[in-house]
Design an enzyme around this catalytic site. Structure first.
Site, mmCIF file in Angstrom:
data_model
loop_
_atom_site.group_PDB
_atom_site.id
_atom_site.type_symbol
_atom_site.label_atom_id
_atom_site.label_comp_id
_atom_site.label_asym_id
_atom_site.label_seq_id
_atom_site.Cartn_x
_atom_site.Cartn_y
_atom_site.Cartn_z
ATOM 1 N N LYS A 199 0.804 -1.233 0.000
ATOM 2 C CA LYS A 199 0.000 0.000 0.000
ATOM 3 C C LYS A 199 0.836 1.282 0.000
ATOM 4 C CE LYS A 199 -4.337 -1.507 2.056
ATOM 5 N NZ LYS A 199 -5.324 -1.209 3.104
ATOM 6 N N ASP B 123 -10.486 3.165 1.598
ATOM 7 C CA ASP B 123 -10.856 2.562 2.895
ATOM 8 C C ASP B 123 -11.659 3.550 3.753
ATOM 9 O OD1 ASP B 123 -9.808 0.015 2.568
ATOM 10 O OD2 ASP B 123 -7.844 0.560 3.355
HETATM 11 P P1 NDP Z 1 -2.616 -2.415 11.535
HETATM 12 O O1 NDP Z 1 -1.759 -3.607 11.834
HETATM 13 O O2 NDP Z 1 -2.134 -1.348 10.644
HETATM 14 O O3 NDP Z 1 -3.024 -1.729 12.941
HETATM 15 C C1 NDP Z 1 -3.544 -2.495 13.994
HETATM 16 C C2 NDP Z 1 -4.033 -1.583 15.117
HETATM 17 O O4 NDP Z 1 -4.706 -2.385 16.094
HETATM 18 C C3 NDP Z 1 -2.905 -0.884 15.854
HETATM 19 O O5 NDP Z 1 -3.396 0.344 16.331
HETATM 20 C C4 NDP Z 1 -2.627 -1.842 16.998
HETATM 21 O O6 NDP Z 1 -2.104 -1.217 18.140
HETATM 22 C C5 NDP Z 1 -4.025 -2.308 17.326
HETATM 23 N N1 NDP Z 1 -4.046 -3.634 17.952
HETATM 24 C C6 NDP Z 1 -3.642 -4.800 17.391
HETATM 25 N N2 NDP Z 1 -3.850 -5.809 18.244
HETATM 26 C C7 NDP Z 1 -4.374 -5.267 19.379
HETATM 27 C C8 NDP Z 1 -4.795 -5.804 20.632
HETATM 28 N N3 NDP Z 1 -4.714 -7.114 20.903
HETATM 29 N N4 NDP Z 1 -5.295 -4.958 21.563
HETATM 30 C C9 NDP Z 1 -5.365 -3.631 21.303
HETATM 31 N N5 NDP Z 1 -4.987 -3.058 20.141
HETATM 32 C C10 NDP Z 1 -4.503 -3.869 19.180
HETATM 33 O O7 NDP Z 1 -3.999 -3.030 11.026
HETATM 34 P P2 NDP Z 1 -5.134 -2.294 10.171
HETATM 35 O O8 NDP Z 1 -5.305 -0.931 10.707
HETATM 36 O O9 NDP Z 1 -4.867 -2.492 8.725
HETATM 37 O O10 NDP Z 1 -6.418 -3.187 10.525
HETATM 38 C C11 NDP Z 1 -7.092 -3.099 11.787
HETATM 39 C C12 NDP Z 1 -8.403 -3.863 11.684
HETATM 40 O O11 NDP Z 1 -9.251 -3.227 10.735
HETATM 41 C C13 NDP Z 1 -8.241 -5.318 11.179
HETATM 42 O O12 NDP Z 1 -9.099 -6.151 11.914
HETATM 43 C C14 NDP Z 1 -8.685 -5.281 9.748
HETATM 44 O O13 NDP Z 1 -9.281 -6.478 9.363
HETATM 45 C C15 NDP Z 1 -9.720 -4.165 9.788
HETATM 46 N N6 NDP Z 1 -9.856 -3.502 8.493
HETATM 47 C C16 NDP Z 1 -11.107 -3.436 7.957
HETATM 48 C C17 NDP Z 1 -11.318 -2.832 6.751
HETATM 49 C C18 NDP Z 1 -12.702 -2.785 6.194
HETATM 50 O O14 NDP Z 1 -12.868 -2.431 5.036
HETATM 51 N N7 NDP Z 1 -13.715 -3.108 6.980
HETATM 52 C C19 NDP Z 1 -10.209 -2.218 5.980
HETATM 53 C C20 NDP Z 1 -8.917 -2.312 6.655
HETATM 54 C C21 NDP Z 1 -8.771 -2.957 7.860
HETATM 55 P P3 NDP Z 1 -0.504 -1.008 18.329
HETATM 56 O O15 NDP Z 1 -0.148 0.197 17.511
HETATM 57 O O16 NDP Z 1 -0.380 -0.790 19.802
HETATM 58 O O17 NDP Z 1 0.163 -2.281 17.842
#
Ligand code: NDP
Length: 286
Positions: A70, A106
């Site tokens: 991306k 998105d």
């Molecule tokens: P990233 O890996 O870029 O970011 C993940 C985020 O979630 C970070 O802020 C991370 O925090 C946090 N996180 C991960 N695990 C935990 C946990 N166990 N407890 C608390 N916080 C947590 O992922 P994306 O942003 O790309 O995706 C996030 C979610 O959104 C996914 O489930 C994905 O499937 C969904 N999504 C949905 C879309 C849609 O069209 N509906 C499009 C894109 C994504 P930290 O920074 O502390 O690691």
């Protein structure tokens, strides 16, 4: 005259085998009577530039781009739309003649779902966003561009929340507040939107949810989840049972695809067909 050719839209990612986006796009092409195909291509990071060049030469009508491409695709494009520049990532590429233009649908998909499925106009609203990754960044940027009044960001890693806030301030002028996440998240009584943009609740860990102190929540609160599998996450189920309006991640996923379809074909997308095709594909995976 007989025509055995197809117009191609490709998904470039690594891995892509389990990505279901093509199911809704192919259903849409068929419903619209278009001889178009949407195909997943597993593109290794080192081959991205070659694959983008090949797609251009072969006359692809557009691309979706997913992890890990991306950001890496940005310098390979002729132009990047301002919102995608602000987000710092491209998930959709459209053609304008021979020029390839990067977009990010998105956050726009989230916004369209918010307006069309939940009936909420983001202008002047107060939001709390959980997460600071790619999805959070796209949602925050589009909310800011749409005129949200205030945004509070909470993230497990506070540094990442701070980085998102400073990027947002630079790209949109919105000053977001950072909250520390030390216990149950307390909702300010004037919060209109609560958005989970973390994977908490994602299949198979379907019982996970961010812990919220609901006692101060306004009855007008709308609770949104980016997680789309399952469509009703533990967070959304709890919110619905308490009488709050909810918006699922399936809506965001479908509308980002709807916007992509519109950008590639110039036609209105068969939204209901796309949503049903995607929901059916996700059901068969559970
Ligand atoms: P990233 O890996 O870029 O970011 C993940 C985020 O979630 C970070 O802020 C991370 O925090 C946090 N996180 C991960 N695990 C935990 C946990 N166990 N407890 C608390 N916080 C947590 O992922 P994306 O942003 O790309 O995706 C996030 C979610 O959104 C996914 O489930 C994905 O499937 C969904 N999504 C949905 C879309 C849609 O069209 N509906 C499009 C894109 C994504 P930290 O920074 O502390 O690691």
């Amino acid at each position: 005259m007989l025509d055995y050719t197809y117009q191609i839209v490709g998904l470039f990612g690594h891995p892509v085998a389990e990505n279901p986006t093509g199911v809704m796009q192919e259903a849409a092409f068929q419903a619209a009577g278009l001889r178009w195909r949407y195909l997943n291509f597993d593109v290794a990071p080192a081959r991205l530039a070659e694959c983008v060049a090949a797609a251009k030469v072969l006359g692809f009508r557009g691309l979706n781009v997913t992890i890990p491409h991306k950001v890496a695709i940005v310098p390979l494009l002729d132009e990047v739309a301002p919102a995608a520049v602000a987000i710092g990532a491209v998930n959709t590429v459209r053609r304008d003649g021979d020029r390839w233009i990067g977009e990010n649908t998105d956050g726009k998909g989230f916004l369209r779902g918010l307006e069309e499925d939940a009936g909420v106009d983001p202008r002047g609203k107060r939001a709390m966003l959980i997460g600071a990754g790619g999805a959070a960044r796209a949602i925050a940027t589009e909310l800011a561009l749409a005129g949200i009044a205030t945004l509070r960001i909470v993230n497990r890693d506070p540094e990442r929340a701070r980085a998102l806030a400073s990027a947002l301030a630079a790209s949109t002028g919105l000053t977001a507040q950072i909250e520390s996440w030390t216990g149950p998240l307390v909702l300010a009584p004037d919060t209109d939107l609560l958005i989970n943009a973390t994977p908490l609740g994602l299949y198979p860990a379907v019982n996970q949810e961010p812990e919220i102190d609901w006692r101060t929540a306004s009855p007008h609160l709308t609770v949104c989840d980016a997680v789309f599998n399952p469509a009703e996450t533990a967070l959304l189920r709890r919110a619905r049972r308490q009488g709050f309006r909810t918006l699922d991640g399936l809506s965001m996923l479908v509308y980002q695809g709807v916007i992509g379809f519109e950008l590639w074909t110039g036609q209105a997308a068969p939204q209901a067909v796309m949503k049903e095709a995607l929901a059916a594909a996700l059901r068969t995976r559970e």
